[in-house]
Design a protein around this motif. Structure first.
Motif, PDB file in Angstrom:
ATOM      1  N   THR A 223       0.852  -1.187   0.000  1.00 29.51           N
ATOM      2  CA  THR A 223       0.000   0.000   0.000  1.00 29.51           C
ATOM      3  C   THR A 223       0.890   1.240   0.000  1.00 29.51           C
ATOM      4  O   THR A 223       2.109   1.152   0.141  1.00 29.51           O
ATOM      5  CB  THR A 223      -0.906   0.046   1.254  1.00 29.51           C
ATOM      6  OG1 THR A 223      -0.069   0.198   2.419  1.00 29.51           O
ATOM      7  CG2 THR A 223      -1.734  -1.217   1.402  1.00 29.51           C
TER       8      THR A 223
ATOM      9  N   GLU B 195      -5.171   5.576   6.149  1.00 30.06           N
ATOM     10  CA  GLU B 195      -5.398   4.146   6.391  1.00 30.06           C
ATOM     11  C   GLU B 195      -4.330   3.299   5.726  1.00 30.06           C
ATOM     12  O   GLU B 195      -3.788   2.354   6.320  1.00 30.06           O
ATOM     13  CB  GLU B 195      -6.775   3.740   5.871  1.00 30.06           C
ATOM     14  CG  GLU B 195      -7.060   2.250   5.998  1.00 30.06           C
ATOM     15  CD  GLU B 195      -8.378   1.841   5.364  1.00 30.06           C
ATOM     16  OE1 GLU B 195      -8.473   0.680   4.914  1.00 30.06           O
ATOM     17  OE2 GLU B 195      -9.312   2.669   5.317  1.00 30.06           O
ATOM     18  N   HIS B 196      -3.984   3.625   4.484  1.00 28.76           N
ATOM     19  CA  HIS B 196      -2.955   2.866   3.774  1.00 28.76           C
ATOM     20  C   HIS B 196      -1.627   2.919   4.510  1.00 28.76           C
ATOM     21  O   HIS B 196      -0.917   1.904   4.612  1.00 28.76           O
ATOM     22  CB  HIS B 196      -2.800   3.413   2.359  1.00 28.76           C
ATOM     23  CG  HIS B 196      -3.909   3.025   1.437  1.00 28.76           C
ATOM     24  ND1 HIS B 196      -4.005   3.493   0.150  1.00 28.76           N
ATOM     25  CD2 HIS B 196      -4.992   2.225   1.620  1.00 28.76           C
ATOM     26  CE1 HIS B 196      -5.080   3.001  -0.425  1.00 28.76           C
ATOM     27  NE2 HIS B 196      -5.700   2.237   0.445  1.00 28.76           N
TER      28      HIS B 196
ATOM     29  N   ARG C   6      -1.897   0.663   7.569  1.00 28.60           N
ATOM     30  CA  ARG C   6      -1.888  -0.745   7.153  1.00 28.60           C
ATOM     31  C   ARG C   6      -0.483  -1.176   6.720  1.00 28.60           C
ATOM     32  O   ARG C   6      -0.074  -2.315   6.946  1.00 28.60           O
ATOM     33  CB  ARG C   6      -2.876  -0.964   6.017  1.00 28.60           C
ATOM     34  CG  ARG C   6      -4.355  -0.982   6.431  1.00 28.60           C
ATOM     35  CD  ARG C   6      -5.234  -1.311   5.232  1.00 28.60           C
ATOM     36  NE  ARG C   6      -6.651  -1.296   5.519  1.00 28.60           N
ATOM     37  CZ  ARG C   6      -7.358  -2.333   5.964  1.00 28.60           C
ATOM     38  NH1 ARG C   6      -6.739  -3.490   6.198  1.00 28.60           N
ATOM     39  NH2 ARG C   6      -8.656  -2.238   6.169  1.00 28.60           N
TER      40      ARG C   6
ATOM     41  N   SER D 223       1.613  -4.260   8.155  1.00 28.36           N
ATOM     42  CA  SER D 223       1.911  -5.351   7.221  1.00 28.36           C
ATOM     43  C   SER D 223       3.295  -5.951   7.417  1.00 28.36           C
ATOM     44  O   SER D 223       3.557  -7.066   6.967  1.00 28.36           O
ATOM     45  CB  SER D 223       1.774  -4.862   5.777  1.00 28.36           C
ATOM     46  OG  SER D 223       2.852  -4.010   5.413  1.00 28.36           O
TER      47      SER D 223
ATOM     48  N   LEU E  24     -11.940  -1.403   8.798  1.00 28.74           N
ATOM     49  CA  LEU E  24     -10.532  -1.238   9.176  1.00 28.74           C
ATOM     50  C   LEU E  24     -10.303  -1.745  10.593  1.00 28.74           C
ATOM     51  O   LEU E  24      -9.332  -2.473  10.846  1.00 28.74           O
ATOM     52  CB  LEU E  24     -10.133   0.238   9.071  1.00 28.74           C
ATOM     53  CG  LEU E  24      -8.761   0.608   9.640  1.00 28.74           C
ATOM     54  CD1 LEU E  24      -7.646  -0.096   8.884  1.00 28.74           C
ATOM     55  CD2 LEU E  24      -8.555   2.124   9.619  1.00 28.74           C
TER      56      LEU E  24
ATOM     57  N   ASP F  92     -10.284  -5.466  10.625  1.00 30.47           N
ATOM     58  CA  ASP F  92      -9.114  -6.041   9.953  1.00 30.47           C
ATOM     59  C   ASP F  92      -7.862  -5.998  10.819  1.00 30.47           C
ATOM     60  O   ASP F  92      -7.016  -6.902  10.750  1.00 30.47           O
ATOM     61  CB  ASP F  92      -8.839  -5.296   8.643  1.00 30.47           C
ATOM     62  CG  ASP F  92      -9.881  -5.558   7.574  1.00 30.47           C
ATOM     63  OD1 ASP F  92     -10.682  -6.493   7.739  1.00 30.47           O
ATOM     64  OD2 ASP F  92      -9.905  -4.805   6.575  1.00 30.47           O
ATOM     65  N   VAL F  93      -7.705  -4.926  11.615  1.00 25.64           N
ATOM     66  CA  VAL F  93      -6.437  -4.732  12.320  1.00 25.64           C
ATOM     67  C   VAL F  93      -6.476  -5.173  13.778  1.00 25.64           C
ATOM     68  O   VAL F  93      -5.420  -5.237  14.421  1.00 25.64           O
ATOM     69  CB  VAL F  93      -5.987  -3.256  12.254  1.00 25.64           C
ATOM     70  CG1 VAL F  93      -5.849  -2.798  10.810  1.00 25.64           C
ATOM     71  CG2 VAL F  93      -6.944  -2.342  13.013  1.00 25.64           C
TER      72      VAL F  93
ATOM     73  N   HIS G  73      -4.105  -7.935  14.894  1.00 29.48           N
ATOM     74  CA  HIS G  73      -2.706  -7.510  14.740  1.00 29.48           C
ATOM     75  C   HIS G  73      -2.288  -6.589  15.887  1.00 29.48           C
ATOM     76  O   HIS G  73      -1.194  -6.727  16.441  1.00 29.48           O
ATOM     77  CB  HIS G  73      -2.535  -6.774  13.405  1.00 29.48           C
ATOM     78  CG  HIS G  73      -2.718  -7.643  12.210  1.00 29.48           C
ATOM     79  ND1 HIS G  73      -1.737  -8.471  11.731  1.00 29.48           N
ATOM     80  CD2 HIS G  73      -3.799  -7.813  11.392  1.00 29.48           C
ATOM     81  CE1 HIS G  73      -2.176  -9.123  10.660  1.00 29.48           C
ATOM     82  NE2 HIS G  73      -3.424  -8.740  10.437  1.00 29.48           N
TER      83      HIS G  73
END
Length: 577
Positions: free
Chosen positions: A213, A247-248, A251, A255, A297, A300-301, A304
Motif C-alpha cells: 500500500t 489508512e494505507h 496498514r 503489514s 478497518l 481487519d487490524v 494484529h
C-alpha cells in the motif's frame, strides 16, 4: 475560487521531492533534493551529489508565488521591467522540469567530475550506477529544461519535452484547493498551514517490495524508511488529505509485523529492524476512525494490534509487574533508540528500568484497543484488555509515582530505586488517562512552574532544574512537537482546556515564526526561544555552515511539526470549510 496564501519562503534545506500521490514514487528509485541557500537551485542527494542552479544575471527582481516540496514558481523581472514566469517542478519521481525564459541559464554540475557525452543534444553524465541527463527545448521566448536521473535518463529527458507543464501545475494547485480550511489568525498562519501539507505530500511512497500500500517516511532525507510511531503520527495529518491515504499508511506499518506479533521500530521494503518503538498504532487507528468511521478497518487490524501489545507484555516486562522496560543501548549518542528519545538523560546512568513513557504509551494503546473491541462487538476481548489496562494503570500510580515530588519517574530494576530525572516523558500519564484528579493537578503545577517546564517555549524535554538542562542537543532540553501535541490532548481530557490551548497557540506560533524566517519546519526547537533551530546540536555540535553530510542537525522539513500543526489549528480554531 479563493486564491490561497501558499508557502513562498525560500530557505536552505527545504525538501524538494516527488509525491506518491502523483505517480510511482519508491524509496529505491526516487530523486530527492534540498534547496540551496545562496542561489536559486538545489542539491540532489545522489551518490555523486548533483547541483542544479539558475543563473539570474539579467534579473533585477523576483517574486515567489509558491515554494513547495515539489513545485517552485516565481516571476522574474528584467532591467526593462518585463516579467517572465519561472516554474521548477517534479513531473516524475526522477524527472524535474524547468520552464523559464532565455533571460536565465540553467547549470548542472557535480561534486565529483563525471564522464560526459552528448546524445541528440542532451548532455549525459554517468556516475557508474545511473545516468544524469539534462536537455532543453526552446519555443519562442520559453525554454523548457528537463533534468533526469535514471538508467535511461536521456529517454526520460526526451519524454519530458512533451509533458504538459500547465496541466501538471493545475494538478498541484488542486491539491491545495482540496484541503479543509481552519479559521486562520493571519496570513502567515495560512502560509505555514499549506507548507505543512506540502511536506506531508512529499512523505508518501507508492507500494514497493513487500509493502503493498502507500506508505510514509519522516522526511525523505536523511530518513527514507518507514517508522512505527512516525507512521502513527503521520496519520494525524494525512487524514485531512485523505482518510484512505492515512489508512494505507497505517496498514503498511502493520503489514511488516512478524509472526510472533513484533512490530519493528523501522522497516524497509525488504527488511525489519530488531527493536520496537512506542506503541501508538491502536491510538492512531482509533483517531482515524473518529474522523472517518471505518468499522472494516477496525475489524481487519484488531488481532494484529492485540498481538503486538501481547508481544510487548511478553518481551518488555522482565519483572512481570505490568510495567514495561525499553532496551537500553551502550551508545552515547543513542542510549535508547527504542524509546524514540535517543539521547535523553534518563538513560545516562541506568540500564533496565520500569519506564514511565513505555508504560503510559502501552496503557493508552490498550485502552484504545478496548474501545475498538467494543465498536466491533468483541466484548470478551474488551473485558480482557480492560483488565490489562487496569493493571498497568495501578502499577504506574503505585510504582512510578513519587509522593514527595508529586511526579512520575522511571524505576531502576537493579536496586528498585526511582531514577529521578525530570523529563517530558513523565507527563504522558495525562495522555494515557491513568492519573487521578489530584495527580493530574500536580502535573499541571509542574508544567506551570517557570523553574521546571514553563520555559519561554514549553515543554522542554528536560526540566530547567535538572543538571542536564540545557545542552541544546535533541532530547536534552529542546522542545519536540509530538510531546506538546500528546500532552495537550491529555490536558484536555482532564479539563485543563485553557492550558492546552495556550500550549497549542505557543507551539503554532513558534513553528510559524521559524518557518517565516528560515522556510522550513524543524525537527525540534529551543525551549529558551534564544537559539535558531539550525544551530541546535544533534548528537554532537551543530556544524556551520549547514553541511548535513558531515552532521545531521535539527532536520529541516521534518514531518512531526507538519502533521500536528493542522490538527492543533482545527482543535483551537473554528472550521471555515
Amino acid at each position: 475560487m479563493k486564491r490561497l496564501n501558499l508557502p513562498k519562503v525560500w530557505g536552505q534545506g527545504i525538501l524538494f521531492a516527488y509525491s506518491g500521490m502523483e505517480g510511482e514514487n519508491t524509496a529505491a528509485q526516487s530523486l530527492v533534493g534540498t534547496l540551496l541557500g545562496d542561489c536559486i537551485g538545489m542539491e540532489f542527494k545522489t551518490p555523486t551529489r548533483a547541483f542544479l542552479t539558475l543563473d539570474l544575471d539579467g534579473v533585477t527582481d523576483l517574486d515567489y508565488h509558491i515554494i513547495s516540496s515539489d513545485w517552485i514558481e516565481a516571476v522574474l523581472t528584467d532591467a526593462g521591467g518585463k516579467e517572465y514566469l519561472l516554474d521548477i517542478l517534479f513531473v516524475k519521481q526522477n524527472v524535474v522540469a524547468i520552464r523559464t525564459s532565455q533571460l536565465t541559464k540553467t547549470k548542472l554540475f557535480f561534486k565529483n567530475a563525471l564522464p560526459a557525452s552528448n546524445t541528440d543534444g542532451i548532455m549525459v553524465y554517468d556516475d557508474g550506477e545511473k545516468q544524469f541527463a539534462y536537455g532543453e527545448k526552446v519555443t519562442g521566448d520559453v525554454v523548457l529544461g528537463v533534468f533526469a536521473y535514471a538508467q535511461d535518463a536521456a529517454c526520460l529527458v526526451k519524454d519530458g519535452f512533451h509533458i504538459d507543464i500547465n496541466q501538471k501545475i493545475e494538478e498541484k494547485t488542486k491539491f491545495y484547493q482540496s484541503l479543509p480550511v481552519p479559521a486562520f489568525q493571519d496570513a502567515d498562519e495560512e502560509m505555514v498551514y499549506y507548507k505543512c501539507f506540502s511536506v506531508m505530500k512529499s512523505m508518501l511512497y507508492t507500494p514497493e517490495g513487500r509493502i503493498h500500500t502507500m506508505w510514509s517516511t519522516p522526511d525523505r532525507y536523511p530518513h527514507k524508511n518507514m517508522w512505527l510511531w512516525d507512521t502513527a503520527f503521520h496519520s494525524v495529518g494525512i487524514k485531512y488529505i485523505s482518510p484512505t491515504l492515512a489508512e494505507h499508511a497505517l496498514r503498511a506499518m502493520i503489514s511488516v509485523q512478524a509472526e510472533d506479533g513484533f512490530i519493528p521500530h523501522m522497516a524497509t521494503p525488504e527488511k525489519n529492524s530488531h527493536i520496537t518503538q512506542p506503541p501508538t498504532l491502536a491510538w492512531a487507528i482509533l483517531e482515524l476512525h473518529k474522523y472517518s468511521p471505518n468499522k472494516q478497518l477496525l475489524m481487519d487490524v484488531f488481532d494484529h494490534l492485540a498481538a503486538y501489545l501481547t508481544w510487548d507484555m511478553k518481551n518488555r516486562d522482565l519483572n512481570n509487574n505490568g510495567l514495561l522496560e525499553w532496551v537500553v543501548e551502550n551508545e552515547a549518542r543513542c542510549r535508547c533508540g527504542e524509546s524514540g528519545m535517543d539521547n535523553t538523560p534518563r538513560f545516562d546512568e541506568a540500564t533496565e528500568m520500569d519506564c514511565i513513557d513505555f508504560s503510559a504509551f502501552f496503557a493508552n494503546d490498550v485502552r484504545c484497543l478496548v474501545k475498538i473491541a467494543k465498536i466491533i462487538g468483541r466484548d470478551q476481548d474488551a473485558r480482557y484488555w480492560q483488565g490489562v489496562y487496569d493493571k498497568v494503570k495501578d502499577a504506574i500510580n503505585e510504582v512510578l509515582w513519587d509522593d514527595e515530588d508529586k511526579f512520575y519517574y522511571d524505576r531502576k530494576l537493579s536496586d528498585g530505586k526511582l531514577h529521578k530525572v525530570k523529563t517530558v516523558a513523565s507527563f504522558l500519564p495525562l495522555f494515557a488517562g491513568v492519573c487521578d484528579a489530584e495527580k493530574a493537578k500536580a502535573l499541571v503545577e509542574h508544567l506551570n512552574n517557570p523553574d521546571e517546564f514553563n520555559t519561554a517555549f514549553p515543554i522542554p524535554t528536560v526540566s530547567k532544574d535538572d543538571k542536564t538542562y540545557p545542552t541544546g542537543d535533541m532530547f536534552r532540553g529542546n522542545v519536540w512537537i509530538n510531546f506538546n501535541y500528546l500532552i495537550g490532548k491529555g490536558l484536555q481530557e482532564y479539563g485543563f482546556s485553557e492550558e492546552a490551548e495556550k500550549l497549542y497557540e505557543k507551539t503554532i506560533e513558534t513553528i510559524k515564526y521559524w518557518y517565516m524566517n528560515d522556510g522550513v519546519v524543524y525537527e525540534y526547537y529551543d525551549s529558551r526561544a534564544k537559539v535558531r533551530p539550525a544551530r541546535l546540536s544533534r548528537k554532537g555540535h551543530a556544524v556551520q555552515p549547514y553541511l548535513p553530510d558531515i552532521r545531521v542537525q535539527s532536520i529541516r522539513d521534518f514531518s512531526w511539526g507538519c502533521v500536528f500543526l493542522p490538527d492543533m489549528l482545527f482543535d483551537i480554531r473554528k472550521n471555515n470549510a
